[in-house]
Design an enzyme around this catalytic site. Sequence first.
Site, mmCIF file in Angstrom:
data_model
loop_
_atom_site.group_PDB
_atom_site.id
_atom_site.type_symbol
_atom_site.label_atom_id
_atom_site.label_comp_id
_atom_site.label_asym_id
_atom_site.label_seq_id
_atom_site.Cartn_x
_atom_site.Cartn_y
_atom_site.Cartn_z
ATOM 1 C CG ASP A 81 -102.501 -52.215 11.603
ATOM 2 O OD1 ASP A 81 -101.792 -52.724 11.686
ATOM 3 O OD2 ASP A 81 -103.560 -52.328 10.833
ATOM 4 C CG ASP A 103 -94.944 -52.261 7.479
ATOM 5 O OD1 ASP A 103 -93.808 -52.687 7.494
ATOM 6 O OD2 ASP A 103 -96.054 -52.445 7.273
ATOM 7 C CD GLU A 133 -95.472 -56.356 7.385
ATOM 8 O OE1 GLU A 133 -96.821 -56.091 8.074
ATOM 9 O OE2 GLU A 133 -95.754 -56.319 6.255
ATOM 10 C CG HIS A 188 -103.137 -56.570 4.728
ATOM 11 N ND1 HIS A 188 -101.882 -56.266 4.465
ATOM 12 C CD2 HIS A 188 -103.083 -56.492 6.200
ATOM 13 C CE1 HIS A 188 -101.126 -55.934 5.517
ATOM 14 N NE2 HIS A 188 -101.657 -56.224 6.788
ATOM 15 C CG HIS A 218 -100.779 -58.051 10.100
ATOM 16 N ND1 HIS A 218 -101.005 -56.590 9.833
ATOM 17 C CD2 HIS A 218 -100.035 -58.201 10.954
ATOM 18 C CE1 HIS A 218 -100.153 -55.929 11.107
ATOM 19 N NE2 HIS A 218 -99.639 -56.910 11.665
ATOM 20 N N GLY A 219 -104.420 -60.228 8.893
ATOM 21 C CA GLY A 219 -105.227 -60.707 7.652
ATOM 22 C C GLY A 219 -106.050 -61.830 8.196
HETATM 23 ZN ZN ZN Z 1 -101.504 -55.725 8.610
#
Ligand code: ZN
Length: 292
Positions: A81, A103, A133, A188, A218-219
């Site tokens: 991640d 990322d 991302e 996040h 995400h999140g």
């Molecule tokens: Zn994330």
Amino acid sequence: MLVNMREILDIAEKERYAVPCINTPNMETLRAVVDAAEELNTPVIIDHAQVHDSVIPIEKIGPEMVKYAKQAKVPVCVHLDHGVDFNFVMKAIRLGFSSIMYDCSALPFEENMKNVKDFVRIAKELDITVEAELGVMASSAEDTHGDAESRVLTNEDIKEYFTDPEEAGKFARETGCDALAVCFGTMHGIYAEPPVLDIERVKEIRAAMPDNCRIVMHGASGVEFDQVQRAIDAGCSKINYYSYMSKAAVKFAEEKIRETEGKIGYHELQEAVYGLMKEHAKEVLTAFRNGK
Ligand SMILES: [Zn+2]
């Protein structure tokens, strides 16, 4: 069994459900998540965030994650991640991770695209899936694994991070990445106010992207389930989840210590927290299955 992300997410998208991707920064969380998936007979993605390397180094937890995945009766993807530097990403590959999030979202669009494209070429040869991302994911002040900046954000503030659908389409086509994390209202960590997701944007992103690229949220901790469900219906098939599970475990441990007036062995406390996290993971896995 150890699989890459595509083997899990292609089916999920076709059948309109999502698979949670859960951080497993210690043995109890790792056991809890894999056992939950086995009990429900459903696939799962477990991940190590590069930012958690200060809590537990990838050399220690990575081989355990791979071992648990290989031994599992259900498909388990071992994912990195928010891998932000190339050397770290290569370390994850050497340890046997089947999927990598590279990322480069802090870089300008063209540079992000070039780096991911070069990396996809390496990863494809190794049958490793790649997530990228686009649009920096915002992080709250209480973030437990955040990258980017940390401040308390309102729903209005989050809008400045939203992913442009046309850019998402171009990025996915050019790089050949398997999955793309996009921003449409989540961040996040812990939310300052209940998040509001821009579902229309998810639909526009889905329409603009090639069919073989999956959309990642995400999140997801703290987002009301009806909104998550609408995001899944709109095309989200991988959902990252961790902060609220961590929070629930801390609250449970506090209660356990208070209840027993501190007369509990650390091993007993660990086992009790493992049980709580397994139930939490089962709830998340069931919810994201969208009734399927
Ligand atoms: Zn994330």
